[in-house]
Design an enzyme around this catalytic site. Structure first.
Site, PDB file in Angstrom:
ATOM      1  N   HIS A  27       0.841  -1.205   0.000  1.00 37.73           N
ATOM      2  CA  HIS A  27       0.000   0.000   0.000  1.00 37.73           C
ATOM      3  C   HIS A  27       0.880   1.261   0.000  1.00 37.73           C
ATOM      4  O   HIS A  27       0.596   2.220  -0.711  1.00 37.73           O
ATOM      5  CB  HIS A  27      -0.887   0.043   1.253  1.00 37.73           C
ATOM      6  CG  HIS A  27      -1.859  -1.092   1.376  1.00 37.73           C
ATOM      7  ND1 HIS A  27      -1.894  -1.940   2.445  1.00 37.73           N
ATOM      8  CD2 HIS A  27      -2.858  -1.506   0.559  1.00 37.73           C
ATOM      9  CE1 HIS A  27      -2.866  -2.820   2.291  1.00 37.73           C
ATOM     10  NE2 HIS A  27      -3.460  -2.599   1.153  1.00 37.73           N
ATOM     11  N   LYS A  51     -16.182  -7.739   5.490  1.00 36.03           N
ATOM     12  CA  LYS A  51     -14.938  -8.128   6.158  1.00 36.03           C
ATOM     13  C   LYS A  51     -15.066  -7.901   7.655  1.00 36.03           C
ATOM     14  O   LYS A  51     -15.715  -6.951   8.089  1.00 36.03           O
ATOM     15  CB  LYS A  51     -13.771  -7.299   5.619  1.00 36.03           C
ATOM     16  CG  LYS A  51     -13.388  -7.678   4.200  1.00 36.03           C
ATOM     17  CD  LYS A  51     -12.119  -6.958   3.794  1.00 36.03           C
ATOM     18  CE  LYS A  51     -11.664  -7.427   2.421  1.00 36.03           C
ATOM     19  NZ  LYS A  51     -10.453  -6.722   1.968  1.00 36.03           N
ATOM     20  N   ARG A 100      -2.105  -5.504  -8.545  1.00 36.78           N
ATOM     21  CA  ARG A 100      -0.976  -6.373  -8.218  1.00 36.78           C
ATOM     22  C   ARG A 100      -0.753  -7.443  -9.264  1.00 36.78           C
ATOM     23  O   ARG A 100       0.359  -7.758  -9.636  1.00 36.78           O
ATOM     24  CB  ARG A 100      -1.187  -7.037  -6.858  1.00 36.78           C
ATOM     25  CG  ARG A 100      -1.070  -6.085  -5.690  1.00 36.78           C
ATOM     26  CD  ARG A 100      -1.706  -6.641  -4.466  1.00 36.78           C
ATOM     27  NE  ARG A 100      -3.127  -6.857  -4.687  1.00 36.78           N
ATOM     28  CZ  ARG A 100      -3.935  -7.485  -3.851  1.00 36.78           C
ATOM     29  NH1 ARG A 100      -3.458  -7.984  -2.744  1.00 36.78           N
ATOM     30  NH2 ARG A 100      -5.208  -7.617  -4.128  1.00 36.78           N
ATOM     31  N   SER A 138      -3.114  -8.067   3.092  1.00 40.12           N
ATOM     32  CA  SER A 138      -3.120  -7.929   4.546  1.00 40.12           C
ATOM     33  C   SER A 138      -3.431  -9.263   5.236  1.00 40.12           C
ATOM     34  O   SER A 138      -2.903  -9.538   6.321  1.00 40.12           O
ATOM     35  CB  SER A 138      -4.137  -6.869   4.971  1.00 40.12           C
ATOM     36  OG  SER A 138      -3.798  -5.642   4.392  1.00 40.12           O
TER      37      SER A 138
END
Ligand code: COA
Length: 170
Positions: A27, A51, A100, A138
């Site tokens: 990030h 989440k 990514r 994460s």
């Protein structure tokens, strides 16, 4: 269309939204690149109903703030509700997303198109994550910490300490 980039002296503001549970070097790599393109980058911690975050919004914001002290122009905030509404409130004309791998593309493409449909004022800008962080997220960092691995190469020292406090003292 009322995009404020059309006004010559108006600061260019971008939002970088995400869960940041917690922030990683991946990030931070995106934030560093984004601030080269915009006058102000607002890193916005999102409440994502799907989440269940390990860290509270306040904790996530605090960790981000600690990591961006050397980056003038970067602000940290949190938001609920629609991103486009939040962006409008902040006077932002762009949303930053990091890509990514090819696997990110489909979801990101869908999100960019939906956001464009509901607000033409917000432009999605994709930045490629550095290849050394292309496999990172994460969840992986949290799993590694809970299994006793050293995550010093994935997150700043302050974040690492907060992860150890949270996951190893349980
Ligand atoms: N480096 C490392 N990891 C990265 C990364 C990077 N450059 N970019 C993304 N990731 C990881 C994150 O750590 C996260 O990992 P996790 O799933 O293990 O927690 C994962 O990729 C997802 O990224 P994130 O940026 O947190 O996206 P998200 O899907 O959680 O949140 C929002 C996306 C917040 C932007 C979106 O849900 C939103 O806009 N919500 C507001 C409501 C709204 O407007 N909805 C309509 C949207 S169409």
């Amino acid at each position: 269309m009322t995009a404020q980039t059309g006004y010559p002296n108006h600061p260019k503001i971008a939002i970088y939204p995400g869960s940041f549970d917690p922030i990683t070097f991946g990030h931070l790599d995106i934030i560093r690149r984004a601030i080269m393109l915009f006058d102000q980058v607002i890193v916005a911690v999102a409440r994502n109903r799907e989440k269940r975050p390990l860290f509270s919004e306040q904790e996530r914001m605090e960790m981000i703030k600690n990591c961006v002290t050397d980056l003038p122009g970067v602000e940290v905030d949190c938001f609920h509700g629609l991103l486009v509404d939040y962006a409008r409130k902040k006077g932002a004309t762009a949303m930053i997303r990091g890509l990514r791998a090819v696997s990110d593309f489909e979801y990101e493409f869908q999100m960019a198109l939906v956001n464009r449909k509901i607000s033409e004022d917000l432009i999605t800008v994709f930045l490629m994550t550095h290849d050394k962080y292309s496999y990172l997220n994460s969840s992986i960092v949290k799993e590694l910490v809970s299994l006793g691995a050293d995550v010093g190469c994935f997150v700043p020292a302050y974040v690492k300490e907060r992860l150890y406090d949270k996951l190893r003292k349980k």
